[in-house]
Enzyme design. Sequence first.
Site, PDB file in Angstrom:
ATOM      1  N   CYS A 116       0.989  -1.072  -0.214  1.00 35.45           N
ATOM      2  CA  CYS A 116       0.122   0.007   0.134  1.00 35.45           C
ATOM      3  C   CYS A 116       0.843   1.311   0.034  1.00 35.45           C
ATOM      4  CB  CYS A 116      -0.871   0.108   1.150  1.00 35.45           C
ATOM      5  SG  CYS A 116      -1.886  -1.340   1.301  1.00 35.45           S
ATOM      6  N   HIS A 282      -3.887   7.100   1.094  1.00 35.90           N
ATOM      7  CA  HIS A 282      -3.957   5.667   0.470  1.00 35.90           C
ATOM      8  C   HIS A 282      -5.389   5.145   0.711  1.00 35.90           C
ATOM      9  CE1 HIS A 282      -3.975   1.588  -0.293  1.00 35.90           C
ATOM     10  NE2 HIS A 282      -3.929   1.287   0.977  1.00 35.90           N
ATOM     11  N   ASN A 312     -10.067  -0.651  -2.746  1.00 36.85           N
ATOM     12  CA  ASN A 312      -8.630  -0.396  -2.608  1.00 36.85           C
ATOM     13  C   ASN A 312      -7.698  -0.833  -3.472  1.00 36.85           C
ATOM     14  OD1 ASN A 312      -5.970  -0.770  -1.372  1.00 36.85           O
ATOM     15  ND2 ASN A 312      -6.797  -0.960   0.591  1.00 36.85           N
TER      16      ASN A 312
HETATM   17  N1  ACO Z   1     -19.322  -9.902   4.309  1.00 34.52           N
HETATM   18  C1  ACO Z   1     -19.864 -10.328   5.513  1.00 34.52           C
HETATM   19  N2  ACO Z   1     -19.468 -10.563   6.609  1.00 34.52           N
HETATM   20  C2  ACO Z   1     -18.265 -10.529   6.674  1.00 34.52           C
HETATM   21  C3  ACO Z   1     -17.518 -10.122   5.679  1.00 34.52           C
HETATM   22  C4  ACO Z   1     -17.871  -9.993   4.422  1.00 34.52           C
HETATM   23  N3  ACO Z   1     -17.317  -9.358   3.326  1.00 34.52           N
HETATM   24  N4  ACO Z   1     -15.988 -10.150   5.958  1.00 34.52           N
HETATM   25  C5  ACO Z   1     -16.114 -10.578   7.261  1.00 34.52           C
HETATM   26  N5  ACO Z   1     -17.424 -10.839   7.913  1.00 34.52           N
HETATM   27  C6  ACO Z   1     -17.804 -11.310   9.087  1.00 34.52           C
HETATM   28  C7  ACO Z   1     -16.845 -12.014   9.865  1.00 34.52           C
HETATM   29  O1  ACO Z   1     -16.892 -13.316   9.385  1.00 34.52           O
HETATM   30  C8  ACO Z   1     -17.312 -11.760  11.241  1.00 34.52           C
HETATM   31  O2  ACO Z   1     -18.276 -12.749  11.184  1.00 34.52           O
HETATM   32  P1  ACO Z   1     -18.487 -13.358  12.908  1.00 34.52           P
HETATM   33  O3  ACO Z   1     -18.631 -12.457  13.715  1.00 34.52           O
HETATM   34  O4  ACO Z   1     -19.719 -14.191  12.746  1.00 34.52           O
HETATM   35  O5  ACO Z   1     -16.955 -14.263  13.087  1.00 34.52           O
HETATM   36  C9  ACO Z   1     -17.613 -10.514  11.008  1.00 34.52           C
HETATM   37  O6  ACO Z   1     -18.054 -10.079   9.667  1.00 34.52           O
HETATM   38  C10 ACO Z   1     -16.785  -9.365  11.560  1.00 34.52           C
HETATM   39  O7  ACO Z   1     -15.710  -9.611  11.119  1.00 34.52           O
HETATM   40  P2  ACO Z   1     -14.246  -8.573  11.271  1.00 34.52           P
HETATM   41  O8  ACO Z   1     -13.045  -8.992  10.568  1.00 34.52           O
HETATM   42  O9  ACO Z   1     -14.384  -8.472  12.913  1.00 34.52           O
HETATM   43  O10 ACO Z   1     -14.929  -7.314  11.026  1.00 34.52           O
HETATM   44  P3  ACO Z   1     -14.543  -5.754  11.039  1.00 34.52           P
HETATM   45  O11 ACO Z   1     -15.458  -5.091  11.650  1.00 34.52           O
HETATM   46  O12 ACO Z   1     -13.249  -5.759  11.619  1.00 34.52           O
HETATM   47  O13 ACO Z   1     -14.269  -5.580   9.366  1.00 34.52           O
HETATM   48  C11 ACO Z   1     -12.618  -4.952   8.049  1.00 34.52           C
HETATM   49  C12 ACO Z   1     -13.489  -6.108   8.858  1.00 34.52           C
HETATM   50  C13 ACO Z   1     -13.547  -4.288   7.044  1.00 34.52           C
HETATM   51  C14 ACO Z   1     -11.577  -5.552   7.063  1.00 34.52           C
HETATM   52  C15 ACO Z   1     -11.941  -4.009   9.043  1.00 34.52           C
HETATM   53  O14 ACO Z   1     -11.231  -4.843   9.875  1.00 34.52           O
HETATM   54  C16 ACO Z   1     -11.021  -3.103   8.547  1.00 34.52           C
HETATM   55  O15 ACO Z   1     -11.239  -2.175   7.662  1.00 34.52           O
HETATM   56  N6  ACO Z   1      -9.722  -3.159   8.685  1.00 34.52           N
HETATM   57  C17 ACO Z   1      -8.624  -2.558   8.212  1.00 34.52           C
HETATM   58  C18 ACO Z   1      -8.073  -3.241   7.008  1.00 34.52           C
HETATM   59  C19 ACO Z   1      -7.852  -2.608   5.886  1.00 34.52           C
HETATM   60  O16 ACO Z   1      -8.618  -1.311   5.655  1.00 34.52           O
HETATM   61  N7  ACO Z   1      -7.538  -3.197   4.855  1.00 34.52           N
HETATM   62  C20 ACO Z   1      -7.307  -2.866   3.850  1.00 34.52           C
HETATM   63  C21 ACO Z   1      -5.978  -3.456   3.049  1.00 34.52           C
HETATM   64  S1  ACO Z   1      -4.816  -2.899   4.161  1.00 34.52           S
HETATM   65  C22 ACO Z   1      -4.210  -1.355   3.936  1.00 34.52           C
HETATM   66  O17 ACO Z   1      -4.465  -0.946   2.768  1.00 34.52           O
HETATM   67  C23 ACO Z   1      -3.778  -0.710   4.818  1.00 34.52           C
END
Ligand code: ACO
Length: 355
Positions: A116, A282, A312
Amino acid sequence: MKSAKIAGIGYYVPDWVVTNQDLEKVMDTTDDWIVERTGIHERRYGHKHEETTSSMGAKAARIAIERAGIEPKDVDFIIFATLSPDYYFPGCGVLLQRELGITSSEAGALDIRNQCSGFLYALSIADQFVKTGMYRNVLVVGAEMHSMGLDFTTRGRNVTVIFGDGAGAVVVQPADKEGQGILTTHLHSDGTYAEKLAFINPGAHGGYHFQKMGLEEDFGYSDAQYGEMFITQHMVDSGQIFPIMEGQFVFKMAVQKFPEVIMEALQKVGLQPSDINMLIPHQANLRISQMVQRLLRLRDDQVWNNIQRYGNTTAASVPIALAEAVEAGAVKEGDLVCLAAFGSGFTWGSALIRW
Ligand code: ACO
């Protein structure tokens, strides 16, 4: 030492629009979940077998080159940032050179593996080369074809819904006047968390890092003394050939490091967040950008977000967003532009530019 400026900028995104509703058809996800957690409504995917990371990079590069008022053959160094290269090796830099039809120039080509923050690293290197007078026209490209390497089953939904394909490019040249162009760049990394956001297989690691950290691994390597492949059938069968991400951990680090590295750049040149005309973060996740905006007390018109439409695009996200902002007239001559990124590695960085 004369400073360097961005003399031309361009971007390319494929015309295939993939909506959240499209993804609902192939995995257990919902438009509501994706929009609420990431802000993303749709992303672009390259046309398989017709487009690649380097071919999209070349399309963005041609626009940047033309806007810089030069010809492709005038490029005297290429820097290419991506995490989804066409080949394991050689890198996309030489493939882009061939795609642009400028192999006869024999210009050097460097590949950057900083995910990234790859574009920030690439821009900083271009800045040093131009400032020292080593090169006059450095082509910097960030491009990704994520859609060829994502898990389109429910197993991969936490990662797959976030990413999109595209490319952005700039030409870096010597600045015309004092105080114009790239004012400062700042690069950081912390390898402690390398596996928190990673694409581990195929790789030549042989399980080494997991063993050393006492982590459980199930890569399925054989006991063969010679000729071990860096991908096993077990990895394929068990889906260990896709990116992995501890989303919440990445989120927490990102909202800490983005403001930190932006403030570092501002302090270096004696400015404050209120002096920023346009922050191009980013496009990791809209929630991350919004939190960074709040922490720095920036108004909506001081931050450019387009993750809603492109997802992204990793190394391509900063140059795509910057190119869009410039084309929209939201970045004007004399404006203070701040670029910032955080991602896998972890690596992160920032740049301040007097446009
Ligand atoms: N659709 C539906 N449900 C989903 C999905 C999806 N696409 N993905 C995960 N879930 C579910 C999980 O299985 C979990 O279910 P459970 O509670 O039954 O176990 C629930 O949703 C919550 O999952 P989390 O991973 O805890 O969800 P969170 O609220 O953390 O959101 C996310 C996930 C969006 C990835 C978040 O953590 C985030 O934005 N993190 C930052 C990472 C990021 O932005 N990365 C981008 C690439 S890195 C970069 O560019 C910096």
